[in-house]
Design a protein around this motif. Structure first.
Motif, PDB file in Angstrom:
ATOM      1  N   LEU A   7      10.290  18.409  35.501  1.00  0.00           N
ATOM      2  CA  LEU A   7      11.279  17.931  36.468  1.00  0.00           C
ATOM      3  C   LEU A   7      12.576  18.730  36.380  1.00  0.00           C
ATOM      4  N   LYS A   8      12.979  19.092  35.162  1.00  0.00           N
ATOM      5  CA  LYS A   8      14.186  19.907  34.984  1.00  0.00           C
ATOM      6  C   LYS A   8      14.009  21.273  35.633  1.00  0.00           C
ATOM      7  N   ARG A  11      14.089  20.949  39.420  1.00  0.00           N
ATOM      8  CA  ARG A  11      15.470  20.762  39.880  1.00  0.00           C
ATOM      9  C   ARG A  11      16.244  22.082  39.841  1.00  0.00           C
ATOM     10  N   LYS A  12      16.043  22.871  38.797  1.00  0.00           N
ATOM     11  CA  LYS A  12      16.732  24.156  38.666  1.00  0.00           C
ATOM     12  C   LYS A  12      16.319  25.106  39.784  1.00  0.00           C
ATOM     13  N   GLU A  14      15.072  24.204  42.670  1.00  0.00           N
ATOM     14  CA  GLU A  14      15.548  23.650  43.935  1.00  0.00           C
ATOM     15  C   GLU A  14      17.002  24.028  44.182  1.00  0.00           C
ATOM     16  N   ILE A  15      17.847  23.860  43.177  1.00  0.00           N
ATOM     17  CA  ILE A  15      19.274  24.154  43.335  1.00  0.00           C
ATOM     18  C   ILE A  15      19.481  25.618  43.712  1.00  0.00           C
ATOM     19  N   LEU A 143       9.223  19.792  47.264  1.00  0.00           N
ATOM     20  CA  LEU A 143       9.326  19.572  45.811  1.00  0.00           C
ATOM     21  C   LEU A 143       7.941  19.470  45.177  1.00  0.00           C
ATOM     22  N   ARG A 147       6.558  21.918  42.219  1.00  0.00           N
ATOM     23  CA  ARG A 147       5.926  21.419  40.982  1.00  0.00           C
ATOM     24  C   ARG A 147       4.586  22.106  40.748  1.00  0.00           C
TER      25      ARG A 147
END
Length: 289
Positions: A7-8, A11-12, A14-15, A143, A147
């Protein structure tokens, strides 16, 4: 990969990639691929400046003068990512591994589709189709794709690009824009499958490779392992003849790849793991305008 760690990383990615797609690619992506999702409307006589690829040869033969097909742009595009997940992806000697750069490129393209309200799907392939994610819209779908890009484990290690292209041609009925992302280390011949796929869809090839794959360093006797077959052999890299032979093999392979793209009328770009892929993608987009 553990859930929290995954998940981290999601998120990284995605940003970073969402920001790139919003601030840099949104307009470029739209202008480069607008009109690629087209619906046939009618035929009319050829006019100076028309693209000869739009000539309707049946009508032309019937009336003994050239006619072209006229299309209307559809409201939304369908985008497919064909992602090479073979064993050779797990290599990199500079800024990142090939699979890491592939993930960032794919995620950036995926978020660009959101900006244009397009659908996006994925085909993961080795020497078989490993997984098919049907095209959908929305951040949640993107997302999920990221993944899978980060954590997907293929069953096979070899590469067969033609199998992925044949699957695309059969599975996606509506014309789509397809990004084929691979290192193109394929012992087979994918030219025919690429030609057929690009007639039905709009295929764009993105090669991701590492500088160290292009030449051998003079570091003496080393054991090398083929990531796709598992075969190992000792190579004397101190031999200038060995290094020249390897460099000639790489250049010949690159030339054959470029010839295949030209023959099939496929736009392409090659990106090293140390390169700024943003600049490379923008150059590709500009070439299509």
């Amino acid at each position: 990969m553990e859930t929290n760690e995954l998940l981290k990383k999601v998120r990284k990615i995605e940003i970073k990639t969402r920001g790139l797609s919003r601030n840099i690619f949104a307009g470029e992506y739209h202008s480069a691929f607008r009109g690629r999702g087209m619906a046939f409307s009618e035929v009319r006589e050829y006019q100076f400046g028309d693209d000869i690829r739009d000539i309707d040869w049946n009508v032309t033969a019937r009336y003994a003068r050239p006619y072209v097909k006229v299309y209307e742009e559809e409201r939304e595009l369908t985008v497919m990512l064909l992602i090479d997940v073979s064993g050779s992806k797990n290599f990199g000697t500079k800024n990142m591994m090939k699979n890491e750069m592939t993930t960032e490129i794919a995620a950036t393209l995926a978020f660009s589709t959101i900006q244009n309200n397009d659908k996006i799907g994925v085909i993961f392939f080795s020497d078989r189709v490993e997984k098919f994610i049907p095209p959908q819209k929305g951040r949640k779908h993107i997302l999920y794709i990221i993944r899978e890009l980060l954590d997907f484990q293929p069953q096979n290690n070899k590469t067969d690009i033609s199998q992925a292209l044949k699957y695309l041609t059969n599975a996606i009925k509506k014309r789509c824009t397809t990004f084929l992302i691979s290192d193109f280390i394929d012992r087979g011949n994918y030219s025919d499958a690429l030609t057929i796929a690009n007639r039905k869809h709009d295929v764009v090839a993105i090669q991701v490779y590492d500088r160290r794959e292009t030449e051998l360093p003079p570091v003496g006797l080393i054991k090398m392992r083929d990531a796709e077959t598992g075969r190992e052999r000792w190579i004397d890299t101190s031999s200038s003849g060995t290094r020249r032979t390897y460099s000639a093999w790489w250049q010949r392979r690159q030339d054959e790849m470029a010839q295949a793209f030209n023959k099939c009328r496929v736009d392409s770009v090659s990106i090293r793991t140390e390169d700024d892929y943003v600049k490379s993608l923008l150059a590709l987009f500009h070439k299509r305008n």
